[in-house]
Design an enzyme around this catalytic site. Sequence first.
Site, mmCIF file in Angstrom:
data_model
loop_
_atom_site.group_PDB
_atom_site.id
_atom_site.type_symbol
_atom_site.label_atom_id
_atom_site.label_comp_id
_atom_site.label_asym_id
_atom_site.label_seq_id
_atom_site.Cartn_x
_atom_site.Cartn_y
_atom_site.Cartn_z
ATOM 1 N N GLY A 196 0.822 -1.201 0.000
ATOM 2 C CA GLY A 196 0.000 0.000 0.000
ATOM 3 C C GLY A 196 0.856 1.251 0.000
ATOM 4 N N THR A 198 2.963 4.708 1.176
ATOM 5 C CA THR A 198 4.103 4.965 2.048
ATOM 6 C C THR A 198 3.678 5.579 3.379
ATOM 7 O OG1 THR A 198 5.577 5.213 0.143
ATOM 8 C CG2 THR A 198 6.291 6.208 2.207
ATOM 9 N N THR A 200 0.877 5.083 5.017
ATOM 10 C CA THR A 200 0.363 3.992 5.844
ATOM 11 C C THR A 200 1.500 3.104 6.328
ATOM 12 O OG1 THR A 200 -1.704 4.011 4.581
ATOM 13 C CG2 THR A 200 -1.252 2.063 5.916
ATOM 14 N N GLU A 218 5.647 -3.438 0.989
ATOM 15 C CA GLU A 218 5.781 -2.997 -0.397
ATOM 16 C C GLU A 218 4.970 -1.719 -0.516
ATOM 17 O OE1 GLU A 218 4.147 -3.685 -4.781
ATOM 18 O OE2 GLU A 218 4.282 -5.527 -3.594
ATOM 19 N N CYS A 252 1.781 -0.599 -8.800
ATOM 20 C CA CYS A 252 2.897 0.073 -8.138
ATOM 21 C C CYS A 252 4.153 0.079 -8.987
ATOM 22 C CB CYS A 252 3.172 -0.579 -6.788
ATOM 23 S SG CYS A 252 3.590 -2.338 -6.896
#
Length: 451
Positions: A196, A198, A200, A218, A252
């Site tokens: 998810g 950065t 968080t 990740e 991503c």
Amino acid sequence: MSLATIDNFINNEFVKPTEGAYFDTFNPAHGVPHAQIPDSTKPDVDLAYRAASAAFPSWSKTSKAERARILYKIADLIDARQDEFARAESKDQGKPISLAKTVDIPRAAYNFRFFAGRILHSVEEAAELDGVGFNYTQRMPIGPSEFTSLTAYLLCSVLKEAGLPAGVVNMVFGTGMKAGQALVEHPRIPLISFTGGTVTGAKIIANSAPHFKKLSLELGGKNANIVFADCDFEKALTTSLRSSFANQGEICLCGSRIFVERPIYEKFLRGLVDGAKKLKVGDPSAPDTNLGALVSKEHWEKVRSYIDLGVKEGGKIECGGEKPASLQGEFQNGYFLEPTIISGLTPSCRVMREEIFGPVVTIYAFDTEEEVVQIANDSEYGLSCSVWTENGRRARRVAGEIQAGTVWVNTWMARDLRMPFGGMKKSGLGREGGEHSLDFYTELKTICLAD
């Protein structure tokens, strides 16, 4: 219209959230609710933990052959229900069904088969200790814990049908503020694997620190796509279209910063714009759709705001930037956005530095290898990068200098589960894949036996 109701999956049973609260989840293509998701809280996470703890002693002692048999069965059942899974993924996330059917669902089945085979053929280390005896290593399983998204709901019935014992996998649905927070702060859950944003990820690090949890994160990416003048032009162009706009740019690993060597910049820009204009945006169920809808209204608004910011920062919208006017009827309220290419920005602009996570890319001309490496690395992210050149020495040199967890040379999204995967800098912590996944999900113990 009645909505489907999703429940948590705990101890091989579907159970309602303890506080009885649900929230709507939206079909991105239509912009209307299509299901209700449990608004789970700490007691639900506790229930899942207790179920996993009860299952752990028996499952951890189950033979490798039996565990592999169940994993292979799960893969077979996913394949048998491929169309159902693909439709659910599209309805939940907005992506074209064709993409889910050819990439996401087959990949899920492959993952189960890969690790089923891997556990059957793993070998641990052993070494003789002169004058004493010998040492060997033993992997100690840490224990299961799952917190995942709506699409995984379908997987629950597959796990049960495959014969996975009760409690080995538990799925708790909810928001990050409630269920996610409870999971991260739970004192007995030993590790967290998270994909998810950065921001968080930083909160997970802070909130889990008092419990010394193992973390695999990740996180975000602002990936460079570097195109040298000596590239295979057509291959670089075709693949760059895909790496820019596949899954509406909501991958991503998408290459959202395109750097093109100046001698071919104008030609590449024109080709990229022409190709982007030919991509079809619309009905995710249509086989010829290239881009579906963005995942939510809030995310659409965020992505659209970056396009406006790009103009304010001096950029030129080469194509896209709007919701397709042709989408009417059931799709007129969907979260669609045309593939967008922005030129004329400098590397210091926010649009070239911040993760957008949508069908928006920037394109920039460079003059030297040293210059583009410096610009590509001048980022707080370091997830992936693509390099296009027919010069083998340059390819190895640039790949070695780029600060990213994965560098592709003359390709994109070529993934091998035997190889480590993860990001540098603010793109994540740790690596998964092959031995690295085994290292993360187990504790490695050294045992020394005297003669």
